[in-house]
Scaffold this active site. Sequence first.
Site, PDB file in Angstrom:
ATOM      1  N   THR A   1      45.606  43.880  40.590  1.00 44.16           N
ATOM      2  CA  THR A   1      44.533  44.673  39.975  1.00 44.16           C
ATOM      3  C   THR A   1      44.016  45.703  40.977  1.00 44.16           C
ATOM      4  O   THR A   1      44.268  45.591  42.173  1.00 44.16           O
ATOM      5  CB  THR A   1      43.397  43.724  39.520  1.00 44.16           C
ATOM      6  OG1 THR A   1      43.953  42.704  38.691  1.00 44.16           O
ATOM      7  CG2 THR A   1      42.310  44.434  38.760  1.00 44.16           C
TER       8      THR A   1
ATOM      9  N   ASP B   1      47.123  35.568  30.998  1.00 47.67           N
ATOM     10  CA  ASP B   1      45.704  35.244  31.133  1.00 47.67           C
ATOM     11  C   ASP B   1      45.213  34.348  29.997  1.00 47.67           C
ATOM     12  O   ASP B   1      44.114  33.803  30.068  1.00 47.67           O
ATOM     13  CB  ASP B   1      44.861  36.522  31.162  1.00 47.67           C
ATOM     14  CG  ASP B   1      44.684  37.066  32.563  1.00 47.67           C
ATOM     15  OD1 ASP B   1      45.136  36.406  33.508  1.00 47.67           O
ATOM     16  OD2 ASP B   1      44.104  38.153  32.710  1.00 47.67           O
TER      17      ASP B   1
ATOM     18  N   SER C   1      39.474  37.870  30.829  1.00 42.44           N
ATOM     19  CA  SER C   1      39.659  38.548  32.110  1.00 42.44           C
ATOM     20  C   SER C   1      38.511  38.203  33.053  1.00 42.44           C
ATOM     21  O   SER C   1      37.404  37.899  32.613  1.00 42.44           O
ATOM     22  CB  SER C   1      39.699  40.063  31.911  1.00 42.44           C
ATOM     23  OG  SER C   1      39.667  40.744  33.139  1.00 42.44           O
TER      24      SER C   1
ATOM     25  N   GLY D   1      42.203  38.769  40.729  1.00 42.20           N
ATOM     26  CA  GLY D   1      42.352  37.621  39.834  1.00 42.20           C
ATOM     27  C   GLY D   1      41.015  36.987  39.521  1.00 42.20           C
ATOM     28  O   GLY D   1      39.976  37.654  39.440  1.00 42.20           O
TER      29      GLY D   1
END
EC number: 2.3.2.2
Length: 613
Positions: free
Chosen positions: A425, A467, A491, A514
């Site tokens: 990310t 996820d 998320s 994460g």
Amino acid sequence: MRFKHVLMTASFLTALVACQINEPHSDSKNASDEQVISREANALATESNWRLSGQAMATAANPHAVKAAEAVLKRGGHAVDAAIAAHAVLGLVEPQSSGIGGGGFMMVYDRNSGTTRMYDGRETAPAAIDENLFFNDAGEPMDYVTAWQSGRSVGVPSIVRTYGQAYEDFGIVEWSSLFGAAEKLASDGFPVSPRLNGLLSNERLRGAMNLDDNTASAAYFYPDNTPLEVGYNRTNPAYAELMKNIATKGADWFYEGPLSDAIEKAVKSAEIPGALTAKDIRAYEAVERNALCGPYKTYKICSAPPPSSGGITQPMILGLYERFTEGMDFSTSDHSNSFPSDTHLKAFVDAQRLAYADRDHYVADTDFVTVPSEDLINPKYLDARANDRFSASQSPTAGDPGAILHNKPIIDMWGRDTSDDKPGTTHLSIVDIYGNAVSMTATVESPFGSSIWVEEGGFVLNNELTDFARTPRINGKLVANAPAPNKRPRSSMSPTIVFDANDDLFMVTGSPGGNSIIAYTAKSLLGVLDWQMDAQAAANLPNIIARGDSVNVEIGVPDGQNAATTLKDAGYNVREREGENSGIHTIVARSDHFEGAADNRREGIVATVDNRE
């Protein structure tokens, strides 16, 4: 505002409007010229009331991306314009973290209206899946690596639609100009960074990924079967053409043109194919949701609501921390010039433990399940939840806001779930010269996403659907975050904007990482808001993540070992970690200047713009 600057800005905007009349605009939902002029007039009116009028700042994980944002801000662009330009570059130079094949959450503060809007650009699951998405032919859950490297993990790439919808509401500079930096870098080449080389060279990661098994992606990332070397000039003609098409044909082209068919083909060509279709891609829409805000002392903390976790966990962690430390004297510990006293450190850990437990149990896509978002950050619930402070040796469990606030227990609606999300990310923070702000966290999920390469666009596809809970039922009861058709997975992303006692913009922050994003972001908030640090000092602090039965402590940075020892001595199950790979990028709007931070665990920089002269 200085009269000279008014004239310069007005002149710029007049020329800009003339350009926009002849330029292709964002997508099929084009803003009219009148809307564009209205937005520009609002920006000018707002600028005169902003204490840092004419100044701007951008910070992100790669210098090329920050320079792209800086160029837009110097031209008088909106923070949304700059965010789009920066992220288009990140998708090229930082493909391990985010990109065109993924999604994200964009928080936008509009100074003129005083509102904070969240664009939910989370990927959606294909229409053809069911709750057993990650079960194998034997009816057993796949292991994580198998699920990750399969076509089943790919959700609809959503970031380009997010660009288009945010731009339609806020964009000032011409859409076609926002992708020029990315197109040029892709065409001329960019130097491979140490971080990109390091991940490609990691033998454990390389052994798990299929990136070097596919002919096209292997040729791009592993020429001559060797990881791209640091400084190698990596061109990407397909990405350059992709940027050109998005710039000239609009965001809709990505979804309605031939690229959607190419994405479907790539997903179905995987060793374990997925169900994603061009029809799923064409149907995608980003969703605008209200930001979720909660109080902390004299501040208001706003972050992304479900399916993201930030809007619940950030106000919750800070609210519980405030209750745990009420009446305590603030002082730094004798052995540290960074963390506060040991009691405050333990309060931070215990606040995380309770917030993570509630998040793991309740947070999911609100279009499919009921999430008690407002109740979880309700002060009365936090008062009661603070009494649940578990001892260091206990395993924290979820609370029940329904029982506490409404005398209607809700905890047994869902099975207990502790699904992970992985750290692939990026985060960027931007404030423009008008006082508007963007906090944007974007992702392809794990490093290099699913490893599935779209040759026609020069990008990897996400593995966002991992996820979801891979085991959808626990003791026969469906978990909130179970897979479902068209559903968005939960998320941890926490793009956050903070307002002061006067409801004025004070701080923009967030991080990749994460499920540790929640802890990383909370650390940056407390460091500035409570621990009397500047933005960079707060980002530099050791990362401490308290989820479930253990507490991860980053010992490879100053004061990390002291924190680990303190928590061990207090009875916590501490796992010492050499690196906790945050990527905190923060802007603080002080009374007369901006203060920025770029996490030194990544490769970013901070850029300051001054258009006052």
